[in-house]
Design an enzyme around this catalytic site. Structure first.
Site, mmCIF file in Angstrom:
data_model
loop_
_atom_site.group_PDB
_atom_site.id
_atom_site.type_symbol
_atom_site.label_atom_id
_atom_site.label_comp_id
_atom_site.label_asym_id
_atom_site.label_seq_id
_atom_site.Cartn_x
_atom_site.Cartn_y
_atom_site.Cartn_z
ATOM 1 C CE LYS A 131 -3.604 2.149 2.779
ATOM 2 N NZ LYS A 131 -4.417 2.227 4.005
ATOM 3 N NE ARG A 169 -5.496 9.603 3.577
ATOM 4 C CZ ARG A 169 -4.345 9.721 3.327
ATOM 5 N NH1 ARG A 169 -4.518 11.482 2.892
ATOM 6 N NH2 ARG A 169 -3.429 9.428 2.697
ATOM 7 C CE LYS A 198 -3.201 7.722 6.785
ATOM 8 N NZ LYS A 198 -4.712 7.277 6.822
ATOM 9 C CE LYS A 217 -6.059 1.959 -0.365
ATOM 10 N NZ LYS A 217 -6.654 1.883 0.856
HETATM 11 C C1 PBG Z 1 -7.049 3.810 5.374
HETATM 12 C C2 PBG Z 1 -7.924 3.275 4.003
HETATM 13 C C3 PBG Z 1 -7.954 4.236 3.112
HETATM 14 C C4 PBG Z 1 -8.422 3.621 2.275
HETATM 15 C C5 PBG Z 1 -8.252 2.527 2.394
HETATM 16 N N1 PBG Z 1 -8.467 2.006 3.713
HETATM 17 C C6 PBG Z 1 -6.796 5.327 2.735
HETATM 18 C C7 PBG Z 1 -5.570 5.663 3.821
HETATM 19 O O1 PBG Z 1 -4.962 5.155 3.755
HETATM 20 O O2 PBG Z 1 -5.420 6.850 3.927
HETATM 21 C C8 PBG Z 1 -7.779 4.356 0.677
HETATM 22 C C9 PBG Z 1 -9.331 4.002 -0.121
HETATM 23 C C10 PBG Z 1 -9.910 4.817 -1.218
HETATM 24 O O3 PBG Z 1 -8.871 5.788 -1.502
HETATM 25 O O4 PBG Z 1 -10.417 4.454 -2.290
HETATM 26 N N2 PBG Z 1 -7.064 2.663 6.565
#
Ligand code: PBG
Length: 332
Positions: free
Chosen positions: A202, A212, A225, A256
């Protein structure tokens, strides 16, 4: 084996493209409803459906309407639904205790879906961000995201979700050691069949912005992050993370975001052959929707082409906000 190509005009590639019948005979990859995981947003209340402004066509649903949507998805043949809670800001705390409350929004939604649509697989998200006053996926101590204390909290969260009936746990937090800790805890609690789909690779991506907003974490988030999510410049690191998570007990792995990282999908599939998924994230969805709403692209065609690209890159499935629309189109 190198295929032999007859020189022109004995060989003409256009022969294989002359009609839909011939094209379908030689087609190498297909997208079907079986490939879709549908991420949905849950909020409190009853009978409530509230649009997410930065994600045209996406809504937050109260638990009763999530159950109804899951039943519809099941009827369409969508194999899995993935829950993301929009948590009331008053429930966000430093210790994130709401994350493992057996009656939190996400766990209530799991139970309601299991009642209304027992066939569909329910996937969850494991990370502290919906419950954390500072919007991070882990505990923040003296300005730093602390790993091991966070893993302990994630294990509690995992067990509460498994207890509520989740089929697939989706750790999206990127802490080290969480997969092993979660797997051992699940085994010890007798949840032998609960699967883990690790968000293994990720990236720290700007494509998560609309998500968000959807979960109400944008305002809360302080900083970025980058100390836990991956550097978009890295590729070998993704393979090492995937290997690590598989050896710790992940059943499936995810890359992702999706479309900007198709090269990673291909490498992962070729290297490990494990069940591999991509998340077509909120920013990818929103770009397609925004351009389509302006009449600049054909939204339906671009949607299907973007999803097929994941299959071509080696993915077994895709998490996509387009799941219901794609399912409708794919079933003609
Ligand atoms: C947070 C999480 C995120 C997404 C899924 N779980 C956002 C992040 O890491 O800030 C993103 C999903 C999306 O953008 O569709 N744990």
């Amino acid at each position: 084996m190198k295929p032999t190509i007859a020189p022109y005009p004995l060989g003409r590639f256009r022969r294989a493209r002359q009609s839909e019948a011939i094209r379908s005979l030689v087609r190498e990859n297909t997208l079907t409803v079986d490939d879709l995981i549908w991420p949905v947003f849950v909020r409190d209340g009853e009978g409530v459906e509230e649009p997410v402004p930065s994600m045209p066509g996406v809504v937050r649903r109260s638990v009763d309407l999530i159950a109804k949507a899951a039943a519809e998805a099941q009827a369409m043949g969508i194999p899995a639904i993935c829950l993301f809670p929009y948590t009331d800001p008053s429930l966000k705390t430093q210790d994130c205790a709401e994350a493992w409350n057996p009656d939190n929004l996400s766990n209530r939604a799991i139970r309601a879906i299991k009642q209304a649509a027992p066939e569909i697989a329910v996937m969850t998200d494991v990370a502290l961000d919906p419950y954390n006053i500072n919007g991070h996926d882990g505990y923040v101590v003296d300005g730093k995201i602390v790993n091991d204390e966070t893993v302990e909290a994630l294990v509690k969260m995992t067990l509460a979700q498994a207890e509520a009936g989740a089929d697939i746990i989706g750790p999206s937090d990127m802490m080290d050691g969480r997969i092993g800790a979660m797997r051992q805890a699940l085994e010890a609690a007798g949840h032998h069949d609960v699967m883990i789909l690790s968000y293994a690779a990720k990236y720290a991506s700007a494509f998560y912005g609309p998500f968000r907003d959807a979960v109400g974490a944008s305002g809360a988030l302080t900083g970025d992050k980058k100390t836990y999510q991956m550097d978009p410049a890295n590729s070998n690191e993704a393979l090492r993370l995937i290997e690590r998570d598989l050896t710790e007990g992940a059943d499936m792995v995810m890359i992702k975001p999706g479309m900007p990282y198709l090269d990673i999908c291909r490498r992962v599939k070729d290297t490990f052959g494990a069940p591999t998924y991509a998340y077509q994230v909120s920013g990818e969805y929103t770009m397609i929707q925004a351009a389509a709403q302006n009449g600049w692209i054909d939204g339906e065609k671009v949607m299907l082409e973007s999803l097929l690209a994941f299959k071509r890159a080696g993915c077994d499935g895709i998490l996509t906000y387009f799941a219901p629309q794609a399912a409708t189109l794919l079933q003609g």
